[in-house]
Motif scaffolding. Sequence first.
Motif, PDB file in Angstrom:
ATOM      1  N   ASP A 227       1.108  -1.461   0.333  1.00 17.80           N
ATOM      2  CA  ASP A 227       0.111   0.190   0.070  1.00 17.80           C
ATOM      3  C   ASP A 227       0.493   0.871   0.144  1.00 17.80           C
ATOM      4  OD1 ASP A 227      -2.546   0.983   0.489  1.00 17.80           O
ATOM      5  OD2 ASP A 227      -1.830   2.322   2.153  1.00 17.80           O
ATOM      6  N   GLY A 228       2.071   1.454   0.136  1.00 17.65           N
ATOM      7  CA  GLY A 228       3.303   2.139   0.611  1.00 17.65           C
ATOM      8  C   GLY A 228       2.965   2.476  -0.268  1.00 17.65           C
ATOM      9  N   ILE A 229       3.727   1.601  -1.258  1.00 16.52           N
ATOM     10  CA  ILE A 229       4.229   1.243  -2.768  1.00 16.52           C
ATOM     11  C   ILE A 229       3.345   2.423  -3.511  1.00 16.52           C
ATOM     12  CG2 ILE A 229       5.001   0.864  -5.091  1.00 16.52           C
ATOM     13  CD1 ILE A 229       6.167  -1.944  -2.813  1.00 16.52           C
ATOM     14  N   GLY A 230       2.371   1.981  -3.507  1.00 17.27           N
ATOM     15  CA  GLY A 230       1.022   3.230  -3.701  1.00 17.27           C
ATOM     16  C   GLY A 230       0.715   4.043  -3.737  1.00 17.27           C
ATOM     17  N   ARG A 231       1.621   4.537  -2.423  1.00 15.85           N
ATOM     18  CA  ARG A 231       1.092   6.064  -2.478  1.00 15.85           C
ATOM     19  C   ARG A 231       2.260   6.249  -2.986  1.00 15.85           C
ATOM     20  NH1 ARG A 231       0.214   3.990   3.012  1.00 15.85           N
ATOM     21  NH2 ARG A 231       2.901   4.293   3.122  1.00 15.85           N
ATOM     22  N   MET A 236       3.993   9.660  -7.893  1.00 19.03           N
ATOM     23  CA  MET A 236       4.775  10.272  -8.757  1.00 19.03           C
ATOM     24  C   MET A 236       3.937  10.388 -10.119  1.00 19.03           C
ATOM     25  SD  MET A 236       8.488   8.396  -8.013  1.00 19.03           S
ATOM     26  CE  MET A 236       9.654   9.967  -8.244  1.00 19.03           C
ATOM     27  N   ARG A 237       2.803  10.009 -10.262  1.00 13.78           N
ATOM     28  CA  ARG A 237       1.491   9.091 -11.624  1.00 13.78           C
ATOM     29  C   ARG A 237       1.742  10.916 -12.301  1.00 13.78           C
ATOM     30  NH1 ARG A 237      -1.623   6.841  -9.912  1.00 13.78           N
ATOM     31  NH2 ARG A 237      -0.248   4.398  -9.509  1.00 13.78           N
ATOM     32  N   PRO A 238       1.245  11.692 -11.615  1.00  9.95           N
ATOM     33  CA  PRO A 238       1.101  12.901 -12.837  1.00  9.95           C
ATOM     34  C   PRO A 238       1.948  13.692 -12.943  1.00  9.95           C
ATOM     35  CG  PRO A 238      -0.186  13.410 -10.053  1.00  9.95           C
ATOM     36  CD  PRO A 238       0.755  12.041 -10.120  1.00  9.95           C
ATOM     37  N   ASP A 277      -0.233 -10.415  -8.559  1.00  9.54           N
ATOM     38  CA  ASP A 277      -0.918  -9.188  -8.741  1.00  9.54           C
ATOM     39  C   ASP A 277      -1.116  -8.319  -7.770  1.00  9.54           C
ATOM     40  OD1 ASP A 277      -1.375 -10.966 -11.515  1.00  9.54           O
ATOM     41  OD2 ASP A 277      -2.033 -13.248 -10.822  1.00  9.54           O
ATOM     42  N   GLN A 278      -1.220  -8.709  -6.770  1.00  8.82           N
ATOM     43  CA  GLN A 278      -1.657  -7.659  -5.600  1.00  8.82           C
ATOM     44  C   GLN A 278      -1.157  -6.810  -5.560  1.00  8.82           C
ATOM     45  OE1 GLN A 278      -0.932  -9.378  -2.030  1.00  8.82           O
ATOM     46  NE2 GLN A 278      -1.040 -12.070  -2.944  1.00  8.82           N
ATOM     47  N   ILE A 279       0.233  -6.508  -5.873  1.00  5.01           N
ATOM     48  CA  ILE A 279       1.171  -5.245  -6.488  1.00  5.01           C
ATOM     49  C   ILE A 279       0.131  -4.472  -7.176  1.00  5.01           C
ATOM     50  CG2 ILE A 279       3.216  -4.402  -7.010  1.00  5.01           C
ATOM     51  CD1 ILE A 279       4.581  -6.341  -5.898  1.00  5.01           C
ATOM     52  N   TYR A 280       0.431  -4.522  -8.226  1.00  5.09           N
ATOM     53  CA  TYR A 280      -0.335  -4.316  -9.989  1.00  5.09           C
ATOM     54  C   TYR A 280      -1.706  -3.978  -9.621  1.00  5.09           C
ATOM     55  CZ  TYR A 280       3.948  -4.149 -12.805  1.00  5.09           C
ATOM     56  OH  TYR A 280       4.440  -4.159 -13.540  1.00  5.09           O
ATOM     57  N   LYS A 281      -2.439  -4.722  -8.798  1.00  3.98           N
ATOM     58  CA  LYS A 281      -4.655  -4.056  -8.155  1.00  3.98           C
ATOM     59  C   LYS A 281      -3.809  -2.617  -7.227  1.00  3.98           C
ATOM     60  CE  LYS A 281      -7.505  -5.665  -5.434  1.00  3.98           C
ATOM     61  NZ  LYS A 281      -8.563  -6.516  -4.691  1.00  3.98           N
ATOM     62  N   ARG A 282      -3.099  -3.239  -6.373  1.00  6.54           N
ATOM     63  CA  ARG A 282      -2.989  -1.512  -5.898  1.00  6.54           C
ATOM     64  C   ARG A 282      -1.979  -0.255  -6.952  1.00  6.54           C
ATOM     65  NH1 ARG A 282      -2.021   2.567  -4.314  1.00  6.54           N
ATOM     66  NH2 ARG A 282      -2.228   4.050  -2.830  1.00  6.54           N
ATOM     67  N   VAL A 283      -0.882  -0.548  -7.354  1.00  4.28           N
ATOM     68  CA  VAL A 283      -0.181  -0.008  -8.923  1.00  4.28           C
ATOM     69  C   VAL A 283      -0.733  -0.338  -9.784  1.00  4.28           C
ATOM     70  CG1 VAL A 283       2.076   1.104  -9.429  1.00  4.28           C
ATOM     71  CG2 VAL A 283       1.678   0.641  -6.811  1.00  4.28           C
ATOM     72  N   ALA A 287       5.920  -0.272 -13.274  1.00  2.00           N
ATOM     73  CA  ALA A 287       7.314  -0.087 -14.536  1.00  2.00           C
ATOM     74  C   ALA A 287       7.607  -1.425 -14.683  1.00  2.00           C
ATOM     75  CB  ALA A 287       7.927   0.916 -14.370  1.00  2.00           C
ATOM     76  N   GLY A 288       7.566  -2.444 -12.450  1.00  2.00           N
ATOM     77  CA  GLY A 288       8.283  -3.774 -13.235  1.00  2.00           C
ATOM     78  C   GLY A 288       9.298  -4.162 -11.735  1.00  2.00           C
ATOM     79  N   TYR A 289      10.067  -4.895 -11.810  1.00  2.00           N
ATOM     80  CA  TYR A 289      10.904  -5.725 -11.305  1.00  2.00           C
ATOM     81  C   TYR A 289      12.364  -4.798 -11.931  1.00  2.00           C
ATOM     82  CZ  TYR A 289       6.727  -8.208  -9.589  1.00  2.00           C
ATOM     83  OH  TYR A 289       5.779  -8.046  -8.374  1.00  2.00           O
ATOM     84  N   LEU A 290      13.330  -4.647 -10.938  1.00  4.20           N
ATOM     85  CA  LEU A 290      13.980  -5.106 -11.055  1.00  4.20           C
ATOM     86  C   LEU A 290      14.675  -6.504 -10.484  1.00  4.20           C
ATOM     87  CD1 LEU A 290      16.759  -3.821 -12.112  1.00  4.20           C
ATOM     88  CD2 LEU A 290      17.344  -2.069 -10.262  1.00  4.20           C
ATOM     89  N   VAL A 291      15.797  -6.814 -10.549  1.00  3.32           N
ATOM     90  CA  VAL A 291      16.607  -8.064  -9.725  1.00  3.32           C
ATOM     91  C   VAL A 291      18.336  -8.168  -9.576  1.00  3.32           C
ATOM     92  CG1 VAL A 291      16.758 -10.528  -9.988  1.00  3.32           C
ATOM     93  CG2 VAL A 291      14.302  -9.751 -10.688  1.00  3.32           C
TER      94      VAL A 291
END
Length: 835
Positions: A227-231, A236-238, A277-283, A287-291
């Motif tokens: 949820d914090g990532i979503g905040r 930053m989205r605008p 799926d959980q992350i993308y539901k909130r965001v 952009a994706g992942y870095l590994v």
Amino acid sequence: MRSLLFLLALGFAAAEDGSAAWLRYAPVPGASNYRSLPSAIVALNSSTSSPVFVASQELQKGVKGILGKQLSLANGTNKASSSIIVGTADAYKEAYGNFDEADELEDDGYFLSTKGKNVMIIGQNPRGALYGAFEYLSRLGQGKFSPVSYVSNPHAPIRWVNEWNNMDGSIERGYAGLSFFFRNGLVVENVTRAAEYARILASLGINGIIINNVNANATLLSTRNIDGIGRIADAMRPYGVQVGISLNFASPQTFGGLSTFDPLNPAVDAWWANITDQIYKRVPDMAGYLVKANSEGQPGPLTYNRTLADGANMFARAAKPHRGVVMFRAFVYDNHINESNWKNDRANAAVEFFKDLDGKFDENVVVQIKFGPIDFQVREPPSPLFSTLRNTSTAVELQVQPEYLGQNCHLVYLAPQWKEILEFDMRADNKGSKVKDIISGERFKRPLGGSAGVVNVGTNATWLGHHLSMSNLYAYGQLAWDPSQEPDEILQDWIRLTFGFDRHVMNTIVDMSMKSWPAYENYSGNLGIQTLTDILYTHFGPNPATQDGNGWGQWTRADGFSVGMDRTAKNGTGNAGQYAPAIAQMFENIDTTPDNLLLWFHHVNYTHPLKSGKTVIQHFYDAHYEGAATAQTFVPMWEALKGKIDDQRFNEVLFRQVFQAGHSLVWRDAISRFYHNKSGIADRHNRVDNYRYRIEAEKMTLDGYKTYAVSPFHTASGSMAIITTSNNSVGTATTTIPFSSGTYNVAVNYFDLIGGKSKYELSINNRTIGTWSGDLEDKLGHAPSIYLDGHSATRITFKDIKVNKGDTLKIVGTANGIEPAPVDYVSFLPHGIID
């Protein structure tokens, strides 16, 4: 009255803290001559969360600041009067009809025209419209008022920054304060600064950000933190900046409760799909992942004898339904390799790990490649992996915050280094194959690619800790968008936007900045030997001995007779042979290898002659003295700008330039002394270990002080220093001044340790010359060392001190905490003399 105040504002250097960066929107000279400015701003079909709406607000703010004119805001069409029209191509066509340049627009691109009655800022998408608005304001802010009409498209689709933020609020290799994303294991509640940073990134055309360390903590995947990532994403989205996160490969086991993290285990695959799926539901637009996997102790697929492609594709499958990208770092190597094997070479690791996997990565995987084969060194050749991967999308990884290059305590403008890498022709299949065209996807016809810059901004008002270091972030964004730009021209644009139009300011900062990378290379490590820092500790100060005798593979193979890595295919590690044949042939042959990469590819005697005619060892001596001498010139150059730059930024930059000048001498002396001791070959100019203006502290009369053997030996003049005999005690060192009577600059070299703030007083004949504290850990913004070494060694100078031969010099040091008021030496420098 308003116009009078606007004009008066041009003449003042108001205090600034650097937080506005290049988006100051300061008044510009000649603004009254700009008569064609429209009277309104029309934002086409924009909601308040759209980058188009942000663009309209930014235009209003910018025009008011730069030109002193308040423009009204309107939504929809406004055909009655001239306007600044900002929006997407589709919205413009619906409102005004087609325009000729529409077909030229690519993703994130924009069309800017100031030639008609209207200013047109038309983006291929909302993000492109915002980029065009920032470009228009940049032109106004630089006084570029001439009519223009052009389309600008980004060079590559991926233009990301990586922020090595830790969940506890610290930043790995960060030099600008704490994280503004995380604190105490959680995402922060207040995301205002994240939005401010997104604004800065958007002004550069940056479209993605990884908010956490590549050495990732799995607890980021908790429900509360998602949820914090979503905040953060909402903030930053605008600005068109999409948030991504770095993942810990072992998360299914360490966080998810599974017994394994094997990427080919169906349960592990399902676990990653579910958490994604959980992350993308909130965001939804993440952009994706870095590994980072199987590197420097991090977990990865090799643990289960799976390939790196197996690991990357597991994440790719999870992200693909959401159109997410997986950036998989090529920074994979064993940090326990055996130096005694002449064939072993960390520089070979990327190609060895990835060459057989080309074409086996899913289409939404991008292999993120450090620009050179080792690790952000002061000079490296481009990684051969760029020309090895023909069927895999790639991105170049650059380091905006210079971990090995002075940590924003030294001025090092990096754009010339990056430009050199981007323009390097890898000659794949004996065809033109510049790195910039490989990472864009153009050369090998790949769908993805681009740039990733390790930035590590923090809570410091300057964002990076040094006002002048912001030129690196600006240049990174500019080159990611258009690598054909020249570093000096980028720099000039940044100076106009950041410091204004004074010609003296412009010339001075350009001169300092363009000299800074060559100077740092000269006084740190040249001829391709790498940055001769302490690779086992803080990567800040000099310690060439740490390069060898360990498993990290940043070797120089220095002995009493020779130095350098033999990376030839004929006799050495074979690294030269990893390049395409035309490049391999150049590096294989010592006669065609450029001198600035000689020791990268060849092991030679210290007496080996360079193309300049100098021997390797004499070049080392000369270069280190020349580089340090250049760093000294930055101080008076900056001092000459007093009154032309606001006091806050002037004084903060001056402090760091003075520090750099002193620390460059530490570098010069340490490296010169190390190789003088190692080779036994004298400097033909008799400078090394011959310091005629110094008084060694250990040779003074000591009371409450004792001598101390500094380690490494070459980071102290004479290899010794003095420290107080006990913690929190007072020591006194006295001597008779042996120099001729006159006026001198008196410099004291001392060691400033973390964990204490000693007090010092310097006097001559009981007349106090100066006092200071060992508090650089506060002023530099990061803590160099807890030891007496090349990291903590520093200098303070008192100017224009009148001295009589035979006067009594006295230093009184009061220890504090673990810092025993350590002193190395005192120099009496006649004007114009460098120690």
